[in-house]
Every structure is written in structure tokens, then in C-alpha cells.
Design a protein around this motif. Structure first.
Motif, PDB file in Angstrom:
ATOM      1  N   LEU A 255       0.836  -1.207   0.000  1.00  0.00           N
ATOM      2  CA  LEU A 255       0.000   0.000   0.000  1.00  0.00           C
ATOM      3  C   LEU A 255       0.870   1.257   0.000  1.00  0.00           C
ATOM      4  CD1 LEU A 255      -2.699  -1.310   2.478  1.00  0.00           C
ATOM      5  CD2 LEU A 255      -2.951  -0.948   0.014  1.00  0.00           C
TER       6      LEU A 255
ATOM      7  N   GLU B 113      -8.444  -2.904   0.491  1.00  0.00           N
ATOM      8  CA  GLU B 113      -7.667  -1.672   0.606  1.00  0.00           C
ATOM      9  C   GLU B 113      -7.514  -0.982  -0.744  1.00  0.00           C
ATOM     10  OE1 GLU B 113      -6.650  -0.199   3.499  1.00  0.00           O
ATOM     11  OE2 GLU B 113      -7.918  -1.783   4.340  1.00  0.00           O
TER      12      GLU B 113
ATOM     13  N   TYR C 223      -4.435  -5.506  10.783  1.00  0.00           N
ATOM     14  CA  TYR C 223      -4.873  -4.125  10.997  1.00  0.00           C
ATOM     15  C   TYR C 223      -4.312  -3.560  12.307  1.00  0.00           C
ATOM     16  CZ  TYR C 223      -7.797  -4.090   6.853  1.00  0.00           C
ATOM     17  OH  TYR C 223      -8.220  -4.105   5.544  1.00  0.00           O
TER      18      TYR C 223
END
Lengths: 131, 558, 313
Positions: free
Chosen positions: B264, B311, B421
Motif C-alpha cells: 500500500l 484496501e 490491521y
């Protein structure tokens, strides 16, 4: 008088695998030794000059790239040149059976491969430290 | 997933089972351990039932293969359609020797190539550089110039076979060698396929083959994203890797969390550059480890697919292909024992099976002798055969995501996602990925996990067959790969000849142009391609970038 | 003069290293050597550098040293890390960022574990400073980690003390307030390329304004980006300025006197403790007294008086 074993844990050459070196460094600390860690990418000159300044009893070399026959022996040669024969040198990594006796002959007193117990390294050092 | 009444009934029945059957049984036959833990130190219960996943919504959380959230797989038919790519990571000595090995592996049914480079190459040094001493060809093939790349793929149809290259710091340059070689063979860069690893974050975190500091490194990576989708559209411009994080001693959960977190981070940097997510995202790929804990590994791959899809959607991806996590898997090198090396074949089989059930797109199986040296020809062949047995004999390829719906697997998948997470929250609090690296967060987490694991092995809390139980004192009878001793000399002579024979005026001009571009914010790929086409060596080209970008020194963490 | 002392004075690295080891181990050979080298000390500028983990101290020291080397000065570095209270071992990794200096003959780096009691500095640091000084180092840098007794102890040894902070590390300012405000001769805000640097500098300056009101020297607050070698030349200048200030105001000798006082106290303390707890004849008596205290047959004060009485006799 209190006498602590001082160990230099060094990573010669370009190999970046430091898991083993770090585990051994911790285990030696937990066995009461003072451990100086060089970090990665060290030349033989850097390792030997550090060994001198830190006045270590032991130099532990870790290398998994396969270049041990050159780089380990560079270190023992240079130690000898600088009159540091009383330093115990041990080495670990991916080391084929055939190479171990050659390394021992070149002054690497202990050779440790994958699966070695840290306790065995601690014991070896305590038993063989020269001063 | 179950209606309330049904669930109540199951719960009631379970309580009765615990009271009448289980409790009675363990009075006479106690369990072997007080507590069962997997490799991430998560406690595992003796039995999982529907009430462990009572909150699940099948359609939303699990769904169907080939559809969001892709938990069950990225293709509707999975291996019923096409098997995974058998891609054995391989390379040693000189380009000539490795070329021979590639042809051998392709002859034996390998379906994709994967290049292992030696350390000098990984650090952007030529074979004759002073830091290359002792390392030539030792843990991969030495590639110092386009010439070496030409030899490496001589006679191999690179318009048909895809090639993965494990290269990070100098990925731009080595990729340019590959493209230039294709072009010199009159193969359009638009049709060549493959992968460059190009994942610098995990180098800082775990593998430590870095050259430049983070910012210029990230810039180079975004350069490849951009150049890739415009010019080399069938190339995966990154392989975001958990493999090395795991090899450095992380848990499976850490591998998952840190790796997808890195992925990410790359996307965010590319978006900052102004790239369109649906242009570059379809060419992002992943690379995971397959370690010993069978079910945990399977849950890891499944969780990874779902997290990534979620995501990427949040980041604005619209194309379905942008949401797909495609990944390569390699069995865990760090799990191999140097003692009784033949038993590594069994380990590798189990690990590979987990990767296949987890839905990998390509797979490398380790050879039994890799805790001792680079694989011999026979050991490499057996490793390949292991994949072929799983594919052709075991039957696990007949249905998609065969463990989907298992109470245990679904519970564990969810648990790993939840812990991912939690890790990301910690990283955010530290100021993001780069800041967490600089503060040594990942490095410390991994060092702690690896030390704990090692201690447990030494205390025999964990058993490693042949290492702390069932040891034998027998001579090891594995033939060790011997390399051509003339290789290094040949390579150095080749370098000398290249430096003499090339058009040095053109070469100088191209290096100067690269330096100027590096100082600006232009995409460097075209400049690097010009350099390698004029036979600038890896070391020469990389040195230009070293001069402009500086070199990275890692924070002291142990 | 012993060989080892003579060789230390010549600057021989192996002798320096060995004498440090002997001093750390309280070896009598070291004591004799220390006696002879003292008259050859006093010229080195001793710089203490302290700051929280992650403030980039090692990189800063690396850059500082390179700057001193450019001026032709010789540098000794003492990198101190805590000894594990459980095992007595230590992991000393501060060299990692200084390895480029390892082969420079004008630089000598030594890593030390705190070993000592109560988290303070090991008393051997005094010896190591003297040894490096006597060996011809122009600058001796002592690096410590964290904010504890060791940091306060550094001040007793150093002529100039630097406190390193970084922007955005919320606890930095708290750290200063928590008690090391007084020890800084120079503040350095490192990693000044990060956001929040202006705020950090402003906060420190406002604290400095209060602390230095009415004094003739205001503690400077500098910014550096050590990894890019930014602000280092200015820092070297400020360190020199501080030394000149000490000399001009005669504070230099006052501070040195304090250092020798602390050293003397430390040697006496160490000798006395060794005498009481290590000598075989005396130790039995101590053990007996501890038993009696446990059984409430005697109180700790009376026991202490009894021991001290025996010594003073």
C-alpha cells in the motif's frame, strides 16, 4: 577480578542475512558476554581494526553467501599479520562439510552451520577463549 | 452464515459435547500439551465449530472465486483451468553455467524462469569491484553487463517464457539489460513478460540488500511502474515480498502485515506522483513464504487476498484486475535442516501443498541441500518433481479453495486479518512505513520473534526433526554443486573487453545524461536503457546513481 | 614506566585497547599504568553527547569526527550502552554507524557496557578518558544513551555536553524538563529536515531563556541533519566557542577540578567497597551482620557503624 568475555560479531562481505548474527549476539549477551556488533558489509580491515580497538577475546564471523573461503580467511590472515593470534575466531553460515576442515586449518577454530544451538556456541567460546 | 435458531442448537450441543464427551475423555487420555500454539504464538483450540464464525456473512466476507473480495481465489476455475507456474529460483557462477541450468530445468517441465543473482550484482557492483571479493557467482549468477544478460538467455525463447528476477537496489538497470537484450533479438518490449522484485522496503526491513536511501529508492520504483505500464505492459514491475521478512525470522502474521503494508505504501507513492491507480495496479504482484504451519499458511494467503482487494478499493481502484492479489510462493529456506538433508524433501512437500491450497500463481520448491550449498542438479530436479506430484497426482487441484468454509480456516483467516490491521495501527502511530523503518520498529519485531523461536527450539518447546529430536550422527552424503573455477576470470576478461570495444564517447554521453536526469525528477528508465544499450556496465551505471542519491546505512537494531 | 603505559603515550592502538580492558577489569597492572600517564593528560577536549534513542547520535558523532579529522585532529570515541542487569552481558552496537572510521588511524573507538551500579557510568570511563587523552587524542567524545544517571554522570567528566533532540518526538521537551535541562552546554535538534523543527527549537529556546536569564552565556540551540552532513561545521564552531568561553571565564579549570573530585571519590568508593565486600576476612563478618539484621538481632545502622569502625581503626 571481574573478567568479561568480549566478542566482536561481524558480517564480512555483501551478504545481508543477519538473522543468525543477531540471534547469536543476543545469546552471547544473555550468557554474560559483552558483544560488539559491526553491522553489515565489513571488509577484513574494518573487522580487524575494530577487533584491535575493542580488544575482543573472540571474533565471530557470519556469512551465508558462500564466500566464506575467501572472506573468513582474509580476516584470520590479517589478524595474524597484526599480531592478534590470541583472538579466538569462530564462523557460521551455509558452509559445506568439505569446507569446514579447511577453515579450521586457516584458523577458524569453530565452524557452525544451520541448526546449531546457541548454547553450543556459548560453550565453545567459554571453553576455547585464549585469554 | 447460520440462522440464529440453528446456531443456538449447535452451541447447546457443543456445551453438551464438552461436558459429556470431551471432559470425560481427557480424564483418561489427557492432551499432549497444556496449550497449543501456532507459529505466530496464537493459541489454537482443539475444535472449531460454526459458533467460531457465527458473525460471518458468506456473500460479503467469503464470496466466490474470481469475485470481490477474492478470498477464495482470483480466478473462477483456479487450477482446473491452468496450473500454477513452476518457477524455480536458480542461478550460480557465470552466465554460461546458469544458462545451461535453465535449459535443463525447462527440459524437465519447468514453465517459468527465476533468476538468482550473486551479491555483487544485487549491490550494483561489477565482478571486478573491490567489494565483490570472494562473492562471484556464489549465491547467484553474476551479471555485470548486457553482454552477460545475452549469454544468460542465449537460446531461450524469452518471447514465450516469462522471467522473474530477484533484484532490488539496481532493479532498473538489470531490467534494462533484459529489455535491451530482447530488443537486440528483435523481440518487442511490449510482448516480453516477467517480474522484477524491485521491493526496497523489505530490504530495509529484512533482507538488507539496499543501496540508496528510501526517498530516491521509492522514486526509482515509481519510475518502473510508470515506464512499465506504458512501455512493457506485460511486465510485473514489482513483487512485494514477505518471503524475506519471514526468512529473517518474522511470524506469519508479521509477514502478512508488513508486506501488504509495504504494498500500500508503494501505491501511495505512485499516486503522489500522479499516476492513475488502474494503470499501474494490475502489474503489482506479491511474493510470500510457505513455512511449516500448514493451516496458518493457507489462512495467510487467503487473508492477504481479501485485505488487498478491500484496501485497493478504498484507494480508488475501479478495474477488477487492480484488486487482484497475484502472488508467487517459495517454500521456507529457513526451515530446512543441514542435518539429515534428505528429510527436507518432506518439509518442502508440505509447505508447497499449503501454497497450492492457498492459491498461489507460481511456486518455487526448495532443494533438499540448500542448508548446505546451492542446489545440485539432482536436488533441483527432485524439488521440481515435488511440484509435479502435487499438481498431477494429489487431486488437490480439482476444486477451488478446497479448505474454504472450514470453521478453523475461516476463523484463522479472520484472526490474521484482524492482527494485520492492529500492526498497521502501530505503524501509523510511528509516522508511517518509512518512519517505522527508521525507528527500527519492524527490525525489532522480527528480531524478537526470531530470538523467541530459536529459544523455543533450543528448549525443545518446538520440535525440529533431525535438529532437536531424532538426531543422527551420520556423514552427509549429498553431492555439493561445484562451480566452474574459470568463471570469474572469464567474466573479468569480458568486462575488460567491453570497456575497450564499446563506443566510449557514446557511453560517456549517456552516463552524463543519466546523471542530469537523476538530479531532476524525470523518469530514469529511458536514460538507463540508453546507458545499457551502449554497454555501460552495472557498476558504472549504478555508480552514477550512487553519486547522486548517496548510500543507505541501516539503523542499529538487534 | 611500564611498557604498556609507554606504548599508550606513543598512541599504539593495541596498547590503548589493552589498557582499557585492564582498567575495566580493575586489574592492578592498570592501576600502575594509570598512575604514570596522568601527568600526560589534560589536553583533550572532552565532549559528552547524550540524547534519547533514535535521535541520531551515532550518525552525528560520525559526522563530527569526520569534521575534526578534516582539521587534522585526532579523535577518541567512547560509546556507552547499558549492561543487562540480568545477565551482566551487553550488546554494543553504536559502532554500526561509525564503521567507516574503523580503519582511520587518527580515530579510536571503544564500546563499553555500563557494568556499574545503579545505572550510572562505569567508573572505568574516567580511566578511558585519561587513556585516550594521554594517547594523543585532541578530542574525546563520550556517547551515552537515554536519560538517566549515566547522562548526568557524563557532565562530571565532559568539558562540553551536548544534548541531542529530534523534532516530533513528543517526549523530547518532557525529557528536558525531567531533569537534564541543566546538563546541556549546547542543544542540538537533529533530523531537522522533519516537520515540527521550528516548534521544537522554539520550545527549547523558551526553556533556555528562563534557565539562562541573568547568566553571561545563553545555551545555544542548533539544528542539524546529520545524515546529510548539514549543520555540522556550525556545531563544531559552537563546541569550540564553548571551550573558549570556559577558558576565558576560568570555568575550564573549575570544571576539570570537579571531574577530578568525582574521579577521586569514585576511586575511593570502589576501593572501599572492594575492601569491605571482596576481602575474604572481612566478607565473613559482613555476611554475619546481614544474618543478624535479618533476625532483628541488630539494626542496619549499628551494623554499618561496626564495619566502618573496623576500617577506621
Amino acid at each position: 577480578m571481574e573478567r568479561k568475555i568480549r566478542v566482536l560479531v561481524a558480517k564480512p562481505g555483501l551478504d545481508g542475512h543477519d538473522r543468525g548474527a543477531k540471534i547469536v549476539a543476543r545469546a552471547l549477551r544473555d550468557a554474560g558476554m559483552e558483544v560488539i556488533y559491526t553491522g553489515l558489509h565489513q571488509t577484513a580491515e574494518m573487522i580487524v581494526d575494530t577487533a584491535i580497538q575493542e580488544d575482543v577475546d573472540v571474533v565471530g564471523l557470519s556469512l551465508l553467501s558462500g564466500a566464506h573461503m575467501t572472506l573468513f580467511i582474509d580476516v584470520t590472515k590479517l589478524l595474524k599479520e597484526k599480531g592478534m593470534e590470541d583472538v579466538l575466531v569462530v564462523g557460521g553460515g551455509i558452509i559445506p562439510e568439505d569446507d569446514a576442515p579447511k577453515l579450521k586449518k586457516a584458523g577458524i577454530a569453530g565452524v557452525f552451520g544451520p541448526g546449531t544451538h546457541c548454547d553450543d556456541i556459548v560453550e565453545f567460546i567459554k571453553k576455547n577463549v585464549k585469554r | 452464515m447460520f440462522d440464529k435458531k440453528e446456531l443456538e442448537k449447535i452451541k447447546q450441543k457443543k456445551d453438551e459435547w464438552v461436558k459429556n464427551t470431551y471432559s470425560e475423555h481427557i480424564k483418561k487420555h489427557p492432551e499432549r500439551k497444556k496449550k497449543f500454539e501456532n507459529l505466530s504464538w496464537n493459541e489454537i483450540k482443539g475444535l472449531y465449530t460454526p459458533d467460531d464464525i457465527s458473525q460471518f456473512d458468506y456473500i460479503k466476507d467469503i464470496g466466490f472465486p474470481g469475485e470481490y473480495p477474492y478470498l477464495r481465489g482470483i480466478h473462477p476455475t483456479k487450477y482446473r483451468g491452468r496450473l500454477w507456474t513452476f518457477r524455480q529460483f536458480s542461478g550460480f557462477g557465470s552466465a554460461e553455467e546458469t544458462n545451461k541450468r535453465y535449459k535443463y530445468l525447462l527440459d524437465h517441465g519447468e514453465t517459468g524462469l527465476s533468476v538468482a543473482f550473486d551479491y555483487p550484482t544485487l549491490y550494483g557492483y561489477d565482478t571486478d569491484h573491490v567489494m565483490s571479493r570472494g562473492e562471484f557467482g556464489k549465491c547467484g549468477v553474476a551479471i555485470s553487463s548486457l553482454k552477460d544478460m545475452e549469454i544468460l538467455f542465449n537460446g531461450i525463447p524469452i518471447d514465450k517464457v516469462t522471467t522473474s528476477m530477484t533484484i532490488n537496489g539496481p532493479a532498473t538497470i538489470v531490467w534494462a539489460f533484459y529489455i535491451a537484450n530482447a530488443e537486440n533479438r528483435n523481440i518487442d518490449r511490449r510482448i516480453i513478460g516477467g517480474t522484477i522484485q524491485n521491493d526496497i522496503l523489505k530490504e530495509y526491513i529484512a533482507q538488507k540488500s539496499f543501496i540508496f536511501p528510501p526517498e530516491p529508492s521509492m522514486r526509482l520504483i515509481v519510475d518502473t511502474f510508470e515506464f512499465g505500464y506504458k512501455e512493457v505492459p506485460r511486465w510485473n514491475t514489482i513483487s512485494i515480498s514477505g518471503y524475506h521478512i519471514r526468512e529473517a525470522g518474522s511470524t506469519a502474521v508479521q509477514e502478512l502485515a508488513f508486506t501488504v503494508g509495504d504494498g500500500l505504501e508503494y501505491v501511495k507513492w505512485a499516486l503522489k506522483r500522479g499516476l492513475n491507480i488502474d494503470d499501474f495496479a494490475p502489474r503489482l504482484s506479491y511474493f510470500f513464504n510457505a513455512h511449516n504451519d500448514f493451516f496458518e499458511e493457507i489462512a495467510k494467503y487467503r487473508a492477504a487476498r481479501r485485505i488487498w482487494a478491500k484496501e485497493m478499493k478504498k484507494l480508488g481502484a475501479k478495474k477488477p484486475r487492480s484488486l487482484l492479489m497475484r502472488f508467487h510462493t517459495q517454500t521456507a529456506g529457513c526451515s530446512l535442516s543441514s542435518q539429515q538433508p534428505e528429510i527436507n524433501i518432506s518439509r518442502v512437500t508440505l509447505q508447497a501443498l499449503a501454497a497450492v491450497i492457498g492459491g498461489t500463481q507460481s511456486l518455487h520448491t526448495n532443494s533438499m541441500d540448500e542448508a548446505l550449498a546451492l542446489p545440485s542438479e539432482k536436488a533441483a530436479r527432485i524439488a521440481l518433481r515435488t511440484q509435479q506430484i502435487i499438481a498431477q497426482e494429489s487431486g488437490v487441484t480439482d476444486t477451488v479453495d478446497p479448505l474454504g468454509g472450514s470453521y478453523y480456516i475461516e476463523w484463522l483467516t479472520d484472526k490474521m486479518e484482524e492482527e494485520t490491521y492492529q500492526y498497521w495501527d502501530k505503524v501509523d502511530k510511528l509516522g508511517g512505513v518509512l518512519s517505522a523503518i527508521e525507528k527500527g520498529f519492524y527490525q525489532r519485531e522480527i528480531a524478537n520473534a526470531s530470538y523467541k523461536y530459536q529459544k523455543e527450539i533450543e528448549e525443545k518447546k518446538r520440535i525440529v526433526v533431525g535438529v532437536n529430536k531424532y538426531q543422527m550422527d551420520e556423514p552427509i552424503e549429498i553431492p555439493i554443486l561445484k562451480m566452474d573455477e574459470k568463471g570469474e576470470e572469464r567474466q573479468i576478461n569480458r568486462l575488460k573487453k567491453i570497456r575497450k570495444d564499446r563506443n566510449n564517447a557514446k557511453f560517456e554521453r549517456n552516463l552524463i545524461a543519466l546523471r542530469k536526469a537523476a538530479e531532476s525528477d524525470e523518469n530514469l528508465m529511458p536514460f538507463i536503457l540508453d546507458c545499457v544499450h551502449s554497454y555501460a556496465t552495472l557498476g558504472e551505471t549504478c555508480q552514477v546513481l550512487r553519486d547522486v542519491f548517496g548510500e543507505y546505512v541501516e539503523p542499529a537494531v538487534y | 614506566m611500564s611498557d604498556i603505559a609507554a606504548n599508550v603515550l606513543k598512541g599504539d592502538p593495541r596498547s590503548i585497547a589493552r589498557l582499557i580492558t585492564l582498567a575495566e577489569n580493575n586489574d592492578p597492572v592498570a592501576t600502575e599504568a594509570m598512575k604514570t600517564i596522568h601527568e600526560h593528560t589534560g589536553d583533550a577536549h572532552v565532549i559528552g553527547i547524550t540524547g534519547v534513542m533514535g535521535s541520531g547520535k551515532s550518525t552525528l558523532i560520525y559526522e563530527l569526527t569526520r569534521e575534526y579529522r578534516k582539521k587534522g585532529l585526532k579523535v577518541g570515541i567512547i560509546a556507552i550502552d547499558p549492561t543487562s542487569p540480568f545477565s551482566g552481558g551487553a550488546l554494543l552496537g553504536d559502532r554500526i554507524r561509525m564503521m567507516e572510521l574503523a580503519t582511520d588511524e587518527g580515530v579510536f573507538i571503544r564500546s563499553m557496557g555500563t557494568r556499574g551500579m545503579l545505572g550510572g557510568l562505569t567508573s572505568a570511563v574516567y580511566d578511558v578518558v585519561e587513556i585516550l587523552d594521554a594517547s594523543g587524542k585532541d578530542v574525546v567524545i563520550i556517547e551515552t544513551v537515554g536519560v538517566g544517571q549515566a547522562e548526568v554522570d557524563v557532565v562530571k567528566i565532559a568539558d562540553t555536553t551536548l544534548v541531542i533532540l529530534v523534532p516530533g518526538l513528543g517526549d523530547s521537551i518532557q525529557t528536558i524538563k525531567a531533569g537534564i535541562m541543566e546538563i546541556a552546554d549546547i542543544y542540538v535538534v537533529n533530523k531537522a529536515d522533519r516537520s515540527g523543527v521550528e516548534q521544537a527549537v522554539a520550545e527549547i529556546e523558551s526553556l533556555v531563556d528562563i534557565a539562562c536569564s541573568g547568566k553571561d552565556r545563553k545555551t545555544p540551540v542548533l539544528t542539524t541533519v546529520a545524515k546529510e552532513n548539514k549543520g555540522i561545521i556550525k556545531l563544531v564552531d559552537e563546541i569550540d566557542n564553548h571551550k573558549n568561553y570556559l577558558k576565558k571565564t576560568k570555568m575550564f579549570d573549575v570544571q576539570r577540578r570537579k571531574r577530578y573530585e568525582a574521579e577521586l571519590v569514585e576511586i575511593i568508593r570502589k576501593r572501599l567497597m572492594n575492601f569491605i565486600f571482596d576481602e575474604s576476612t572481612f566478607k565473613g563478618k559482613v555476611e554475619l551482620l546481614i544474618d543478624q539484621i535479618s533476625k532483628k538481632e541488630v539494626d542496619p545502622y549499628t551494623a554499618a557503624e561496626e564495619i566502618l569502625g573496623k576500617i577506621l581503626k
